[in-house]
Scaffold this motif. Sequence first.
Motif, PDB file in Angstrom:
ATOM      1  N   ILE A  52       0.874  -1.183   0.000  1.00  0.00           N
ATOM      2  CA  ILE A  52       0.000   0.000   0.000  1.00  0.00           C
ATOM      3  C   ILE A  52       0.906   1.226   0.000  1.00  0.00           C
ATOM      4  CG2 ILE A  52      -1.703   1.351   1.289  1.00  0.00           C
ATOM      5  CD1 ILE A  52      -2.684  -1.274   2.502  1.00  0.00           C
ATOM      6  N   VAL A  53       0.703   2.127  -0.956  1.00  0.00           N
ATOM      7  CA  VAL A  53       1.448   3.379  -0.992  1.00  0.00           C
ATOM      8  C   VAL A  53       0.669   4.379  -0.152  1.00  0.00           C
ATOM      9  CG1 VAL A  53       2.367   5.217  -2.435  1.00  0.00           C
ATOM     10  CG2 VAL A  53       2.330   2.870  -3.294  1.00  0.00           C
ATOM     11  N   GLU A  54       1.195   4.703   1.024  1.00  0.00           N
ATOM     12  CA  GLU A  54       0.506   5.609   1.942  1.00  0.00           C
ATOM     13  C   GLU A  54       0.777   7.071   1.616  1.00  0.00           C
ATOM     14  OE1 GLU A  54       0.854   4.765   6.071  1.00  0.00           O
ATOM     15  OE2 GLU A  54       0.619   2.611   5.757  1.00  0.00           O
ATOM     16  N   LYS A  55       1.989   7.356   1.147  1.00  0.00           N
ATOM     17  CA  LYS A  55       2.342   8.740   0.842  1.00  0.00           C
ATOM     18  C   LYS A  55       3.341   8.743  -0.300  1.00  0.00           C
ATOM     19  CE  LYS A  55       3.897  12.981   3.024  1.00  0.00           C
ATOM     20  NZ  LYS A  55       4.223  13.626   4.290  1.00  0.00           N
ATOM     21  N   LEU A  56       3.146   9.645  -1.244  1.00  0.00           N
ATOM     22  CA  LEU A  56       4.059   9.790  -2.370  1.00  0.00           C
ATOM     23  C   LEU A  56       4.122  11.278  -2.700  1.00  0.00           C
ATOM     24  CD1 LEU A  56       5.715   7.824  -4.066  1.00  0.00           C
ATOM     25  CD2 LEU A  56       3.857   7.775  -5.709  1.00  0.00           C
TER      26      LEU A  56
END
Length: 79
Positions: A52-56
């Motif tokens: 899961i990409v939480e922040k980019l």
Amino acid sequence: MKKLFNIGSQIVIDEFTSLRITGPYELVTLGPDFAIIKSGDYLIETTGEALIVEKLAEEAAVFSFDVITTMEIRISHEV
């Protein structure tokens, strides 16, 4: 906005389930269960379950997994 301080990069592994990058980085490849990131002269390959990409953001990224199964950090040979 002008940056006041150049803090460099920081890479943190939290409880073998998440990878946090603060500072300049480049997202090279993102797949369903892996992420390859370039930070400075290093290439970080992380694989795990249920990515899961939480922040980019420009200078911050958080990638979470149920569990990180492999991680490899090596010097990038790109010029």
